[in-house]
Design a protein around this motif. Sequence first.
Motif, short mmCIF file in Angstrom:
data_model
loop_
_atom_site.label_atom_id
_atom_site.label_comp_id
_atom_site.label_asym_id
_atom_site.label_seq_id
_atom_site.Cartn_x
_atom_site.Cartn_y
_atom_site.Cartn_z
N VAL A 692 -0.21 -0.56 -8.01
CA VAL A 692 -0.07 0.90 -7.97
C VAL A 692 1.33 1.17 -7.43
CG1 VAL A 692 -0.92 3.08 -7.05
CG2 VAL A 692 -2.54 1.26 -7.55
N PRO A 693 2.32 1.44 -8.28
CA PRO A 693 3.68 1.64 -7.79
C PRO A 693 3.77 2.90 -6.94
CG PRO A 693 3.64 1.24 -10.17
CD PRO A 693 2.24 1.51 -9.74
N VAL A 694 4.51 2.84 -5.85
CA VAL A 694 4.65 4.01 -4.99
C VAL A 694 5.33 5.14 -5.75
CG1 VAL A 694 6.91 3.41 -4.03
CG2 VAL A 694 5.28 4.68 -2.64
N SER A 695 6.09 4.79 -6.78
CA SER A 695 6.78 5.80 -7.57
C SER A 695 5.83 6.65 -8.40
CB SER A 695 7.82 5.15 -8.48
OG SER A 695 7.21 4.15 -9.27
N THR A 696 4.57 6.22 -8.53
CA THR A 696 3.59 7.00 -9.29
C THR A 696 2.66 7.79 -8.37
OG1 THR A 696 1.89 5.24 -9.32
CG2 THR A 696 3.59 5.19 -11.04
N GLU A 700 5.61 12.75 -2.61
CA GLU A 700 5.63 12.46 -1.18
C GLU A 700 6.27 11.11 -0.89
OE1 GLU A 700 2.55 12.43 2.63
OE2 GLU A 700 1.77 12.26 0.61
N ARG A 701 6.96 11.04 0.23
CA ARG A 701 7.55 9.78 0.67
C ARG A 701 6.52 9.01 1.49
NH1 ARG A 701 12.84 9.18 0.07
NH2 ARG A 701 12.94 7.64 1.74
N PHE A 702 6.55 7.67 1.33
CA PHE A 702 5.60 6.83 2.04
C PHE A 702 6.33 5.88 2.98
CE2 PHE A 702 1.30 7.47 0.46
CZ PHE A 702 1.53 8.30 -0.62
N PHE A 703 5.76 5.72 4.17
CA PHE A 703 6.30 4.79 5.16
C PHE A 703 5.55 3.46 5.04
CE2 PHE A 703 5.43 2.96 9.42
CZ PHE A 703 6.71 2.48 9.70
N GLU A 715 4.06 13.12 5.05
CA GLU A 715 3.55 14.48 5.27
C GLU A 715 2.03 14.53 5.39
OE1 GLU A 715 5.64 13.82 2.64
OE2 GLU A 715 7.50 14.54 3.55
N SER A 716 1.32 13.86 4.48
CA SER A 716 -0.14 13.98 4.43
C SER A 716 -0.85 13.06 5.40
CB SER A 716 -0.63 13.68 3.01
OG SER A 716 -0.40 12.31 2.70
N GLY A 717 -0.22 11.94 5.75
CA GLY A 717 -0.89 10.96 6.59
C GLY A 717 -1.84 10.07 5.80
N ASP A 718 -1.93 10.25 4.48
CA ASP A 718 -2.78 9.37 3.67
C ASP A 718 -2.35 7.92 3.85
OD1 ASP A 718 -4.09 11.56 2.74
OD2 ASP A 718 -3.05 11.65 0.81
N ARG A 719 -3.32 7.07 4.07
CA ARG A 719 -3.00 5.68 4.40
C ARG A 719 -3.71 4.72 3.44
NH1 ARG A 719 -0.79 3.18 8.88
NH2 ARG A 719 -1.56 1.08 9.39
N TYR A 720 -2.95 3.79 2.91
CA TYR A 720 -3.48 2.77 2.00
C TYR A 720 -3.25 1.42 2.65
CZ TYR A 720 -3.40 6.71 -1.19
OH TYR A 720 -3.60 7.93 -1.77
N THR A 721 -4.34 0.71 2.96
CA THR A 721 -4.23 -0.52 3.73
C THR A 721 -5.03 -1.64 3.09
OG1 THR A 721 -4.60 -1.51 5.91
CG2 THR A 721 -6.14 0.18 5.21
N VAL A 722 -4.65 -2.87 3.39
CA VAL A 722 -5.31 -4.05 2.83
C VAL A 722 -6.79 -4.02 3.17
CG1 VAL A 722 -5.48 -6.56 2.98
CG2 VAL A 722 -3.24 -5.48 2.86
N GLY A 723 -7.62 -4.27 2.16
CA GLY A 723 -9.06 -4.30 2.35
C GLY A 723 -9.76 -3.00 2.02
N GLN A 724 -9.00 -1.94 1.87
CA GLN A 724 -9.59 -0.62 1.63
C GLN A 724 -10.23 -0.55 0.24
OE1 GLN A 724 -6.77 2.51 2.31
NE2 GLN A 724 -7.96 4.05 1.21
N HIS A 725 -11.43 0.00 0.15
CA HIS A 725 -12.11 0.21 -1.12
C HIS A 725 -11.82 1.63 -1.59
CE1 HIS A 725 -14.66 -3.45 -1.25
NE2 HIS A 725 -14.46 -3.41 0.06
N LEU A 726 -11.51 1.77 -2.86
CA LEU A 726 -11.21 3.08 -3.41
C LEU A 726 -11.36 3.05 -4.92
CD1 LEU A 726 -7.32 3.62 -3.35
CD2 LEU A 726 -8.43 1.40 -3.33
N ASP A 746 -5.78 11.21 -9.09
CA ASP A 746 -5.20 12.53 -9.35
C ASP A 746 -3.74 12.46 -9.78
OD1 ASP A 746 -4.28 11.58 -6.97
OD2 ASP A 746 -4.62 13.43 -5.83
N ALA A 747 -3.25 11.23 -10.05
CA ALA A 747 -1.85 11.09 -10.46
C ALA A 747 -1.69 11.43 -11.93
CB ALA A 747 -1.37 9.66 -10.21
N PRO A 748 -0.58 12.10 -12.33
CA PRO A 748 -0.34 12.37 -13.74
C PRO A 748 -0.07 11.08 -14.49
CG PRO A 748 1.62 12.90 -12.46
CD PRO A 748 0.53 12.58 -11.47
N PRO A 749 -0.52 10.95 -15.75
CA PRO A 749 -0.26 9.73 -16.54
C PRO A 749 1.22 9.43 -16.60
CG PRO A 749 -1.83 11.16 -17.65
CD PRO A 749 -1.27 11.96 -16.50
#
Length: 783
Positions: A692-696, A700-703, A715-726, A746-749
Amino acid sequence: MASTQKQKKPAKVRPAGFPTRDQVMEFITSSDQPAGKREIAKAFGLKGQEKIALKALLKDMADEGLLDIGPARAFHKMGGVPKVTVLRIVDVDDTTLIATPERWEAEGQPAPRLRVLERGKRGALTIGDRILARTEEAGRGWVAHPMKKLAKASEELLGVVEAGEGGKLWLRPVDKRIRKDTPISDAGNAQPGDLVLAEPVGRPPRISARVTDILGDPFAPRSFSLIAIHKHGIPHVFPEQVEDEAVAASGIALNEDKREDLRHLPVVAIDPVDARDHDDAVWATPDEDPANPGGYHAIVAIADVSYYVRPGSALDKEARKRGNSVYFPDLVVPMLPHQLSSDMCSLRAGHDRAAMACHLTVDASGKVTNWRFTRAIIRVAAVLAYEDAQAAIDGTSPLPQAGGAGGGQGETPPNQLDLLETALKPLWACWKLLRKARDKRDPLALDLPERRVVLDENGKIVSVAVRERLDAHMLIEDYMIAANVAAAKALEGKKAPVMYRVHEPPSREKLVALKEYLATFDVDFALGQVIKPSTFNRLIDRIGEAEEKPQIMEQILRSQTQAYYSPANMGHFGLALGSYAHFTSPIRRYADLLVHRALVGAYKLELPASKGGVLPDRTSLSADDYDNMARVGEMISQHERRAMEAERETVDRYVAAYLAAHVGELVDARITGVQNFGFFATVAGLGGDGLVPVSTMGAERFFFDEAGRALEGVESGDRYTVGQHLQLRLAEADPINGSLRFELPDAPPQRPSFKKDRVRPGAKRGRPANIRHIGSKRGRHKR
């Protein structure tokens, strides 16, 4: 000669002190570095007009067939090779690697084949490697002494032809690690959509591809396996001599009167439902010896491959070259020709077969207290699938009539009830004892899923699923381990050579990395303790059924060393065993064949030679086997790793092909890795990693939290971490290289999904406009 006629004053052409032809030839053939005109001039102190004269002399010698001009304008003796040059390893003859010059420009002469003489630490070289080597003539041939292993050059490209803008053809690589397509300068007869082999043309950065071989439709049945075979250089065609010898070997008499007759015992083979060969069968019964109350007598019968594949034969040399069979979802590349691997050496139900029998005495605690080995003749009562054997023992389903149960050859086949009572129930009872001993030993218990690709008769994908782990699997596994341990200890007792299966403890560096990884989950891991397999088992027990358990188990697996073959015993860490050898699969592993030969010699089980001198007399270890045990161990370990990588990549391609029909759909996934440019995820239950490229992931910028292995929205605080199911949307599935790409729901194609005509004539190539750079060092990410 024309070159000498241009000089008006011969005295200047051959001044005093100028080297003779013999002196030049001696210098070129003895030089420890490439000998070009500059090096020759420097060696003889030539200057000015003398260098011009040297150039003319070298041209004369080349015109007269005395010299060749090699790479970098270096000279070498005609028909020979430079004293120091780059070679590519192309073959193996018994235990000797064979190399040819990487560049050979002598017209009308085949490139010489040099024997590579390794010394010191060996095993780093295999087919396909490039080396800088010192060469010399020895006897009637050439030998090479490696000086340095060089990086592999992409001399051969494997990919699919695609049409781009203006009808220009491009080569899309099958290796998903290569993200750059190569323009095709010469397509030959290849058409868009063809799977081809090509060679690079030109110099960086203007490299193009010239198609050399058209392999066909990459989506045709067996093409995914074909890709892996060509990519990894796996030998897949048997020489005619080997095929002929296999036919002759399959016809030799079994020497029934010289073998232990076990045909009266209901031995059974329990294998995967899709097994192509059957090299092991098992039997057990309560031990009637009063000295062993509650114990069992078990037999593990293994195909007697050493009887057919004898040291020094063409079959032996080819088997050693391959090292092992390679199993793909759609085909097998066998170590031995089908006349042996699928017929005479396969323990088929109802047929008399030559076997090496391992007799085991198991006490009431599950300890194997005694063992002996015989050459036997057996008749398998039934070949059962794991699932069928398990259902029968559980009482949920009777044994199938078509499972191979039957005596054949005039014998009355045992009925289902008899087979259940006389074969399966005693096997399970004995196994429960072996299991007790295994649990006490506490070997490494990593229950990681294994994917199984199911194809229909036309090679089309029916399903991709995780293999179910049954007691029947563990039963066969424990019998095989017991026989393997017995083989190693039996040979040690006889002071005979052993090809051990070695698994060393994890290195400190890997343990430190594991400790740091576990710390991100707030899991402590002490490095000061004595590390045993039970150490990791207790760690897994502490985690319980936590969400992160699968990825922690994967990380524990990555911390382990790779197992290998060696005549030096270093123990088997994962199995918690001091001595371990592979004995149970000689049809598909060369190491097991060597162990069989060692047992033949140790137990004096040699049988009379075949009549007519069809095969070599000897079936025990030869002098060559003794002398080259270490070298062979290194070679077959490399071949095993090659096979594993090829098999894994092929399954990835099948998974991608299976998922191609679900592009655009939401799938359950788990994050397996996080980098600053995005995160990797795998489809639950299927495997197959995708990015999942961060560019897609929107504007928002990701740290990138490197310590926590996570991406977090500023800005949102959304967090993607190893082991997470989604849930993720499958954006692309590329069967050619086995890669996947995901998007957030919810990402545009971002770009069209993969299809056979994914890149249409006239379509623009390169980075899509909406894919931005992620840091100057990361570059662009196309897929």
